[in-house]
Design an enzyme around this catalytic site. Sequence first.
Site, PDB file in Angstrom:
ATOM      1  N   CYS A 218      41.306  45.838  52.321  1.00  0.00           N
ATOM      2  CA  CYS A 218      41.373  45.052  51.085  1.00  0.00           C
ATOM      3  C   CYS A 218      42.662  44.215  51.027  1.00  0.00           C
ATOM      4  CB  CYS A 218      41.169  45.967  49.887  1.00  0.00           C
ATOM      5  SG  CYS A 218      40.498  45.080  48.490  1.00  0.00           S
TER       6      CYS A 218
ATOM      7  N   HIS B  46      37.009  49.727  50.729  1.00  0.00           N
ATOM      8  CA  HIS B  46      37.938  50.869  50.799  1.00  0.00           C
ATOM      9  C   HIS B  46      37.284  52.076  51.482  1.00  0.00           C
ATOM     10  CE1 HIS B  46      41.267  49.490  48.144  1.00  0.00           C
ATOM     11  NE2 HIS B  46      40.329  48.660  47.722  1.00  0.00           N
TER      12      HIS B  46
ATOM     13  N   GLU C  18      38.540  54.563  52.757  1.00  0.00           N
ATOM     14  CA  GLU C  18      39.258  55.818  52.453  1.00  0.00           C
ATOM     15  C   GLU C  18      38.720  56.476  51.182  1.00  0.00           C
ATOM     16  OE1 GLU C  18      40.286  52.841  51.900  1.00  0.00           O
ATOM     17  OE2 GLU C  18      41.457  52.749  50.053  1.00  0.00           O
TER      18      GLU C  18
HETATM   19  N1  GLN Z   1      42.768  41.864  44.538  1.00  0.00           N
HETATM   20  C1  GLN Z   1      43.763  42.348  45.462  1.00  0.00           C
HETATM   21  C2  GLN Z   1      44.524  41.202  46.114  1.00  0.00           C
HETATM   22  O1  GLN Z   1      44.158  40.089  45.954  1.00  0.00           O
HETATM   23  C3  GLN Z   1      43.143  43.253  46.493  1.00  0.00           C
HETATM   24  C4  GLN Z   1      42.449  44.413  45.827  1.00  0.00           C
HETATM   25  C5  GLN Z   1      42.474  45.701  46.592  1.00  0.00           C
HETATM   26  O2  GLN Z   1      43.245  45.902  47.535  1.00  0.00           O
HETATM   27  N2  GLN Z   1      41.642  46.615  46.182  1.00  0.00           N
HETATM   28  O3  GLN Z   1      45.472  41.414  46.774  1.00  0.00           O
END
Ligand code: GLN
Length: 187
Positions: free
Chosen positions: A76, A167, A169
């Site tokens: 992410c 995610h 994890e």
């Molecule tokens: N929205 C976050 C970003 O732009 C990422 C979200 C996340 O890691 N769950 O960095």
Amino acid sequence: MKVGVLALQGDFDAHRKRLEELGAEVVLVRRPEQLDEVDALVIPGGESGTFLKLLGEQGLEKLKQFVRAKPTFGTCAGAILLANQVENPHQPGLGALDITIRRNAYGRQLDSSIRQAETTLGGDPLEMVFIRAPKIERVGRAVEVLAREGNDPVLVRQGNVMAATFHPELSEDKRVHAAFLELVRKR
Ligand code: GLN
């Protein structure tokens, strides 16, 4: 084999647990010098802009060198940091993956959701937990797509570097982390 988990913010502890379940020795990396002790690194989710602030220019530079040399897996916000092109808004990063990634690309309604994807990792479809997820809008030729949700690549690999827009994890399924550890073992 020592695997670092960048522990500046975000859900680093869930990665630590998962990696330990799979038999890795984990180091929570809070200072740049600790990167010298580890053979691989996981960059967790969180807020990519905040990561950049907390790392500072020096931290980012040290991380860039690390990622060039050793296996790294970003989830992410971690995937955003690894990309060579970030949109919405544009922001600098590690330039380790030849992808264009758009932050917060699924908008408010789809903010967070659990979906399934077919994966080349083998076996059943993969459960994916998305939280304010980015979307990979372009993948370069050297990038292998390991899973897609609809048309969107959600798990990719280029050489030593892996990234997921979800995610892994937070799901029970250990295949994604196992694939990363396999990559680490091979190198
Ligand atoms: N929205 C976050 C970003 O732009 C990422 C979200 C996340 O890691 N769950 O960095």
